[in-house]
Design a protein around this motif. Structure first.
Motif, PDB file in Angstrom:
ATOM      1  N   VAL A  59       0.855  -1.187   0.000  1.00 44.87           N
ATOM      2  CA  VAL A  59       0.000   0.000   0.000  1.00 44.87           C
ATOM      3  C   VAL A  59       0.891   1.238   0.000  1.00 44.87           C
ATOM      4  O   VAL A  59       1.863   1.321   0.762  1.00 44.87           O
ATOM      5  CB  VAL A  59      -0.930   0.001   1.221  1.00 44.87           C
ATOM      6  CG1 VAL A  59      -1.760   1.280   1.269  1.00 44.87           C
ATOM      7  CG2 VAL A  59      -1.853  -1.222   1.184  1.00 44.87           C
ATOM      8  N   MET A  60       0.573   2.186  -0.859  1.00 40.40           N
ATOM      9  CA  MET A  60       1.422   3.362  -1.011  1.00 40.40           C
ATOM     10  C   MET A  60       1.397   4.224   0.238  1.00 40.40           C
ATOM     11  O   MET A  60       0.349   4.400   0.885  1.00 40.40           O
ATOM     12  CB  MET A  60       0.977   4.171  -2.236  1.00 40.40           C
ATOM     13  CG  MET A  60       1.870   5.367  -2.534  1.00 40.40           C
ATOM     14  SD  MET A  60       1.460   6.165  -4.105  1.00 40.40           S
ATOM     15  CE  MET A  60       2.067   4.936  -5.258  1.00 40.40           C
ATOM     16  N   LYS A  61       2.555   4.777   0.558  1.00 43.54           N
ATOM     17  CA  LYS A  61       2.682   5.710   1.680  1.00 43.54           C
ATOM     18  C   LYS A  61       3.176   7.049   1.169  1.00 43.54           C
ATOM     19  O   LYS A  61       3.967   7.111   0.223  1.00 43.54           O
ATOM     20  CB  LYS A  61       3.645   5.141   2.721  1.00 43.54           C
ATOM     21  CG  LYS A  61       3.139   3.878   3.393  1.00 43.54           C
ATOM     22  CD  LYS A  61       4.122   3.376   4.446  1.00 43.54           C
ATOM     23  CE  LYS A  61       3.594   2.108   5.114  1.00 43.54           C
ATOM     24  NZ  LYS A  61       4.545   1.580   6.125  1.00 43.54           N
ATOM     25  N   PHE A  62       2.701   8.101   1.823  1.00 44.40           N
ATOM     26  CA  PHE A  62       3.063   9.461   1.434  1.00 44.40           C
ATOM     27  C   PHE A  62       3.623  10.213   2.622  1.00 44.40           C
ATOM     28  O   PHE A  62       3.164  10.038   3.759  1.00 44.40           O
ATOM     29  CB  PHE A  62       1.844  10.219   0.889  1.00 44.40           C
ATOM     30  CG  PHE A  62       1.358   9.716  -0.440  1.00 44.40           C
ATOM     31  CD1 PHE A  62       1.928  10.158  -1.613  1.00 44.40           C
ATOM     32  CD2 PHE A  62       0.320   8.802  -0.498  1.00 44.40           C
ATOM     33  CE1 PHE A  62       1.476   9.687  -2.844  1.00 44.40           C
ATOM     34  CE2 PHE A  62      -0.140   8.329  -1.718  1.00 44.40           C
ATOM     35  CZ  PHE A  62       0.438   8.778  -2.891  1.00 44.40           C
ATOM     36  N   ALA A  63       4.597  11.072   2.343  1.00 39.76           N
ATOM     37  CA  ALA A  63       5.122  11.986   3.359  1.00 39.76           C
ATOM     38  C   ALA A  63       4.503  13.360   3.146  1.00 39.76           C
ATOM     39  O   ALA A  63       3.956  13.658   2.084  1.00 39.76           O
ATOM     40  CB  ALA A  63       6.646  12.067   3.235  1.00 39.76           C
ATOM     41  N   GLY A  64       4.553  14.203   4.174  1.00 36.76           N
ATOM     42  CA  GLY A  64       4.064  15.573   4.044  1.00 36.76           C
ATOM     43  C   GLY A  64       2.559  15.683   4.093  1.00 36.76           C
ATOM     44  O   GLY A  64       1.859  14.844   4.657  1.00 36.76           O
ATOM     45  N   THR A  65       2.042  16.747   3.470  1.00 38.35           N
ATOM     46  CA  THR A  65       0.614  17.052   3.495  1.00 38.35           C
ATOM     47  C   THR A  65      -0.197  15.961   2.797  1.00 38.35           C
ATOM     48  O   THR A  65       0.133  15.521   1.708  1.00 38.35           O
ATOM     49  CB  THR A  65       0.351  18.396   2.806  1.00 38.35           C
ATOM     50  OG1 THR A  65       1.131  19.405   3.434  1.00 38.35           O
ATOM     51  CG2 THR A  65      -1.134  18.764   2.892  1.00 38.35           C
ATOM     52  N   GLN A  66      -1.266  15.535   3.468  1.00 39.76           N
ATOM     53  CA  GLN A  66      -2.153  14.496   2.926  1.00 39.76           C
ATOM     54  C   GLN A  66      -3.376  15.156   2.300  1.00 39.76           C
ATOM     55  O   GLN A  66      -4.224  15.708   3.001  1.00 39.76           O
ATOM     56  CB  GLN A  66      -2.572  13.524   4.031  1.00 39.76           C
ATOM     57  CG  GLN A  66      -1.412  12.895   4.778  1.00 39.76           C
ATOM     58  CD  GLN A  66      -0.593  11.963   3.911  1.00 39.76           C
ATOM     59  OE1 GLN A  66      -1.101  10.988   3.375  1.00 39.76           O
ATOM     60  NE2 GLN A  66       0.700  12.261   3.780  1.00 39.76           N
ATOM     61  N   LEU A  67      -3.440  15.114   0.972  1.00 40.38           N
ATOM     62  CA  LEU A  67      -4.562  15.716   0.254  1.00 40.38           C
ATOM     63  C   LEU A  67      -5.677  14.721  -0.021  1.00 40.38           C
ATOM     64  O   LEU A  67      -6.820  15.119  -0.238  1.00 40.38           O
ATOM     65  CB  LEU A  67      -4.070  16.297  -1.085  1.00 40.38           C
ATOM     66  CG  LEU A  67      -2.972  17.363  -1.010  1.00 40.38           C
ATOM     67  CD1 LEU A  67      -2.547  17.771  -2.411  1.00 40.38           C
ATOM     68  CD2 LEU A  67      -3.449  18.571  -0.217  1.00 40.38           C
ATOM     69  N   PHE A  68      -5.350  13.431  -0.018  1.00 36.77           N
ATOM     70  CA  PHE A  68      -6.350  12.407  -0.327  1.00 36.77           C
ATOM     71  C   PHE A  68      -5.987  11.120   0.391  1.00 36.77           C
ATOM     72  O   PHE A  68      -4.846  10.922   0.836  1.00 36.77           O
ATOM     73  CB  PHE A  68      -6.442  12.182  -1.845  1.00 36.77           C
ATOM     74  CG  PHE A  68      -5.133  11.870  -2.510  1.00 36.77           C
ATOM     75  CD1 PHE A  68      -4.596  10.577  -2.509  1.00 36.77           C
ATOM     76  CD2 PHE A  68      -4.414  12.871  -3.153  1.00 36.77           C
ATOM     77  CE1 PHE A  68      -3.393  10.294  -3.117  1.00 36.77           C
ATOM     78  CE2 PHE A  68      -3.195  12.586  -3.780  1.00 36.77           C
ATOM     79  CZ  PHE A  68      -2.688  11.300  -3.757  1.00 36.77           C
ATOM     80  N   ASN A  69      -6.981  10.247   0.491  1.00 34.50           N
ATOM     81  CA  ASN A  69      -6.770   8.948   1.113  1.00 34.50           C
ATOM     82  C   ASN A  69      -6.212   7.956   0.087  1.00 34.50           C
ATOM     83  O   ASN A  69      -6.604   7.971  -1.081  1.00 34.50           O
ATOM     84  CB  ASN A  69      -8.079   8.399   1.682  1.00 34.50           C
ATOM     85  CG  ASN A  69      -8.592   9.239   2.841  1.00 34.50           C
ATOM     86  OD1 ASN A  69      -7.807   9.748   3.652  1.00 34.50           O
ATOM     87  ND2 ASN A  69      -9.914   9.396   2.925  1.00 34.50           N
ATOM     88  N   VAL A  70      -5.342   7.097   0.542  1.00 39.74           N
ATOM     89  CA  VAL A  70      -4.785   6.068  -0.332  1.00 39.74           C
ATOM     90  C   VAL A  70      -5.877   5.088  -0.750  1.00 39.74           C
ATOM     91  O   VAL A  70      -5.907   4.619  -1.881  1.00 39.74           O
ATOM     92  CB  VAL A  70      -3.627   5.331   0.376  1.00 39.74           C
ATOM     93  CG1 VAL A  70      -3.128   4.173  -0.465  1.00 39.74           C
ATOM     94  CG2 VAL A  70      -2.499   6.296   0.693  1.00 39.74           C
ATOM     95  N   GLN A  71      -6.781   4.781   0.179  1.00 39.15           N
ATOM     96  CA  GLN A  71      -7.960   3.969  -0.162  1.00 39.15           C
ATOM     97  C   GLN A  71      -9.021   4.910  -0.713  1.00 39.15           C
ATOM     98  O   GLN A  71      -9.604   5.703   0.028  1.00 39.15           O
ATOM     99  CB  GLN A  71      -8.496   3.230   1.068  1.00 39.15           C
ATOM    100  CG  GLN A  71      -7.665   2.028   1.495  1.00 39.15           C
ATOM    101  CD  GLN A  71      -6.418   2.431   2.279  1.00 39.15           C
ATOM    102  OE1 GLN A  71      -6.389   3.492   2.902  1.00 39.15           O
ATOM    103  NE2 GLN A  71      -5.389   1.606   2.250  1.00 39.15           N
ATOM    104  N   THR A  72      -9.263   4.849  -2.022  1.00 38.81           N
ATOM    105  CA  THR A  72     -10.110   5.849  -2.670  1.00 38.81           C
ATOM    106  C   THR A  72     -11.549   5.393  -2.841  1.00 38.81           C
ATOM    107  O   THR A  72     -12.455   6.230  -2.916  1.00 38.81           O
ATOM    108  CB  THR A  72      -9.552   6.177  -4.071  1.00 38.81           C
ATOM    109  OG1 THR A  72      -9.730   5.053  -4.924  1.00 38.81           O
ATOM    110  CG2 THR A  72      -8.068   6.536  -3.996  1.00 38.81           C
ATOM    111  N   GLY A  73     -11.783   4.090  -2.989  1.00 37.40           N
ATOM    112  CA  GLY A  73     -13.115   3.592  -3.290  1.00 37.40           C
ATOM    113  C   GLY A  73     -13.559   3.893  -4.703  1.00 37.40           C
ATOM    114  O   GLY A  73     -14.741   3.729  -5.028  1.00 37.40           O
ATOM    115  N   ARG A  74     -12.614   4.309  -5.569  1.00 40.25           N
ATOM    116  CA  ARG A  74     -12.969   4.732  -6.927  1.00 40.25           C
ATOM    117  C   ARG A  74     -12.254   3.874  -7.980  1.00 40.25           C
ATOM    118  O   ARG A  74     -11.332   3.131  -7.671  1.00 40.25           O
ATOM    119  CB  ARG A  74     -12.607   6.207  -7.120  1.00 40.25           C
ATOM    120  CG  ARG A  74     -13.439   7.120  -6.223  1.00 40.25           C
ATOM    121  CD  ARG A  74     -12.878   8.517  -6.134  1.00 40.25           C
ATOM    122  NE  ARG A  74     -13.728   9.370  -5.289  1.00 40.25           N
ATOM    123  CZ  ARG A  74     -13.338  10.505  -4.721  1.00 40.25           C
ATOM    124  NH1 ARG A  74     -12.089  10.942  -4.897  1.00 40.25           N
ATOM    125  NH2 ARG A  74     -14.174  11.209  -3.970  1.00 40.25           N
TER     126      ARG A  74
END
Length: 512
Positions: free
Chosen positions: A324-339
C-alpha cells in the motif's frame, strides 16, 4: 696533472668532431597540411536510404599549396559501438572512399559513427587526420508510429521528423508481410537504455516489434520472455523504472489483471510468476496502468492500483511484491479511494497524474503525485474535475509541464486546470466531419542528445482523427498542438494527412 691534461685533449677533440658532424646534415622543409571544410563540432545527421553524405574538403599544404594530386586519401566510417583499438581496429575495413571528395549514399544501420578523413603525402608518407561524427537514422529507428486498422488487421505508418519544419511519411510498413496480428488495440513504447520495448498489443497477443524494421512476427511474441512460456500474452499496460538502486523493473499488467515484473538489470531475465499480492499475502486485480518516474530520482517506486480494494499501491525498489502506497508531508487524499482508475500519466517533469471515477456518482477526480527518491512520495494535487460532457468522457491526457487535464467527450476536446479547480473545463478542439480517435502526450525519455525542438515535442498535444466516410486507407489525420501557459488557446504546430483508420500514435525513440 698529466691525466687531467689528456682528458682535456680528448673532450676537446670530441667537441670539435660533433661540431663538424652537425654541419654535414641537409635540412629539408616538411610539408604542413591544413584541412578545412569538415565540421567537427556537430553530428552530420543523415537518414539511411534517403540521404547522401557529401563532403568537399579543402587541402592547403605549406609546400604544395592546393595541389590535390600530391596526396592520397581515405575516408573511414566506424560505428561508435565498435570496441576496437590500434591494429585490431585497423584490421577491419572501414574505408568507404579513396577520393578527395566524399559522395557516400547512406546505407548504414541506425546509430552514431566516428569518422575520419586521412590525407597522406605521397612523397614523405606523412599522414594527417581530420575526425568528425555522423548520426544515422532510419525511417524505423525513431519517429511517430501511427497504428491503423485495415479491415481488422494492423497497419503501421511512420512520421519521421527530419528537423523542426520538415517531415517524411512512410505508409503501410507491413504491406508485404504475411504475418497476421488481428485487430490492433494500441502501441506502448517502454524505453530502456539496454533494450526498449516496442509493444504492439493486438487481437492475437502482444509483440515486441523488431528493433530494426518494426515488424511483428512469431519470433518477437512477448510470451518468449515469460518464464512459463504461456500460449499467449495479452498486455494492457507496461512501464519501466529508469533509475533504480537495486532493481530496474519492467512491469506489465495483462488483461486478467495479473501483474508481472522483470529485473532488466540481470542479463537474460524474464517475467516470472504473477506478483499481484499486497505484501505477498493479499491477492488483488491490478488496474491496467503503470506509473513510473522519468526524472533523476534513484530508487523511486512504481505506481500501481489495486482494483479489488480500490487503493494506490507502490512497488518499491528491491521489493518482490507491491505494498500500500505511503506518502510523506501534506495528505490531500486517502490512499484507499473507493474509486475506479481510468487514466495514469507519467510525465518527464516527475509528476504522476491519476484520474479516478466515483462509481456511485459518476464524478471524476484528479490525483497528482511525485514518486520521490527512496520511496518518499508526496501528494501535490487533488480535486474534482468539473466541465461539460464528463459523463460521456472516453479519454484523458495530462500535460507534462503544466497542471492541465484534457478529456475527450462527445467528439470534443476539453481542457481543465488542476491548479484552479474552481473553474470549469473549457472546450478547445472539435473537427467538423471528423471523428476524434485519440488525444495524448508523449514523454521523451531517452537520454539522447535531443535538440530543444525535439524535447519540446513532449509538451505538444497529439490529436488523431478519422475523416467521416473517407477511404479507410487515406482518411486518418494527425495534428500536434502547442499548449500555452495560463490556459491560452492551443496553437497548431503540424498536420499530417493520408493515414489509415487511426487506432493509436506513439513515438519510438532512438536507441535499442
Amino acid at each position: 696533472m698529466k691525466y687531467r691534461y689528456l682528458l682535456f685533449l680528448v673532450l676537446t677533440c670530441l667537441f670539435i668532431s660533433c661540431y663538424d658532424d652537425k654541419g654535414n646534415y641537409d635540412y629539408v622543409d616538411i610539408n604542413e597540411v591544413e584541412i578545412s571544410g569538415i565540421a567537427q563540432d556537430k553530428f552530420y545527421e543523415k537518414i539511411a536510404f534517403v540521404d547522401t553524405l557529401k563532403l568537399y574538403p579543402e587541402i592547403k599544404g605549406s609546400l604544395y599549396g592546393s595541389d590535390a594530386d600530391k596526396y592520397t586519401y581515405e575516408w573511414k566510417i566506424i560505428p561508435a559501438s565498435a570496441n576496437k583499438t590500434g591494429d585490431e581496429e585497423d584490421s577491419l575495413d572501414y574505408v568507404v572512399c579513396r577520393e578527395k571528395n566524399l559522395v557516400y549514399p547512406i546505407e548504414l544501420a541506425a546509430g552514431d559513427y566516428r569518422c575520419s578523413f586521412i590525407v597522406s603525402d605521397k612523397e614523405s608518407s606523412v599522414l594527417w587526420h581530420q575526425f568528425f561524427y555522423m548520426r544515422v537514422k532510419t525511417l524505423t529507428s525513431e519517429g511517430w508510429m501511427v497504428l491503423c486498422d485495415r479491415n481488422g488487421e494492423s497497419r503501421l505508418d511512420i512520421i519521421f521528423n527530419v528537423n523542426e519544419q520538415e517531415d517524411l511519411i512512410a505508409h503501410d510498413l507491413w504491406k508485404d508481410r504475411e504475418f497476421k496480428t488481428g485487430k490492433p488495440y494500441n502501441l506502448v513504447f517502454t524505453y530502456n537504455l539496454n533494450g526498449s520495448g516496442r509493444l504492439l498489443i493486438c487481437e492475437n497477443g502482444t509483440f515486441n516489434l523488431d528493433v530494426d524494421d518494426l515488424h511483428a512476427g512469431e519470433e518477437n511474441d512477448l510470451r518468449w520472455i515469460f518464464g512459463t512460456s504461456p500460449s499467449r500474452v495479452d498486455v494492457r499496460a507496461s512501464g519501466l523504472s529508469q533509475f533504480a538502486n537495486k532493481m530496474r523493473y519492467w512491469v506489465v499488467v495483462d488483461k486478467q489483471g495479473d501483474l508481472y515484473s522483470n529485473n532488466t538489470s540481470d542479463v537474460g531475465s524474464v517475467f516470472g510468476f504473477p506478483i499481484n499480492m499486497v505484501d505477498g499475502t493479499t491477492a488483488f486485480e491490478a488496474a491496467p496502468f503503470v506509473g513510473v518516474t522519468y526524472v533523476w530520482y534513484y530508487g523511486a517506486s512504481i505506481l500501481l492500483y489495486d482494483n479489488t480494494h480500490k487503493q494506490f499501491l507502490e512497488l518499491k525498489d528491491g521489493s518482490v511484491y507491491p505494498s500500500v502506497m505511503k506518502f510523506a508531508g501534506t495528505q490531500l487524499f486517502n490512499v484507499q479511494t473507493g474509486r475506479d482508475m481510468v487514466h495514469v500519466e507519467s510525465t518527464k517533469t516527475g509528476y504522476n497524474y491519476a484520474i479516478l471515477r466515483d462509481p456511485s456518482t459518476g464524478q471524476y477526480y484528479f490525483y497528482g503525485m511525485i514518486m520521490n527518491a527512496d520511496g518518499k512520495n508526496s501528494q501535490e494535487y487533488y480535486g474534482e474535475i468539473i466541465g461539460d460532457g464528463l459523463a460521456q468522457a472516453t479519454q484523458f491526457a495530462c500535460h507534462h509541464m503544466y497542471p492541465y487535464v484534457f478529456y475527450l467527450a462527445n467528439n470534443k476536446v476539453y481542457q481543465f486546470d488542476m491548479a484552479h479547480p474552481e473553474n470549469e473545463a473549457k472546450e478547445v478542439l472539435s473537427f467538423l466531419g471528423e471523428t476524434i480517435r485519440l488525444i495524448k502526450f508523449n514523454p521523451f525519455v531517452a537520454w539522447a542528445p535531443y535538440q530543444d525542438w525535439e524535447r519540446a515535442r513532449g509538451f505538444n498535444l497529439v490529436v488523431a482523427t478519422n475523416v467521416d466516410g473517407a477511404n479507410e486507407d487515406q482518411g486518418g489525420i494527425v495534428r500536434m498542438y502547442d499548449v500555452p501557459n495560463l490556459m491560452g488557446d492551443l496553437v497548431k504546430k503540424k498536420e499530417h494527412t493520408g493515414f489509415g483508420k487511426i487506432v493509436d500514435v506513439t513515438y519510438r525513440e532512438r536507441g535499442r
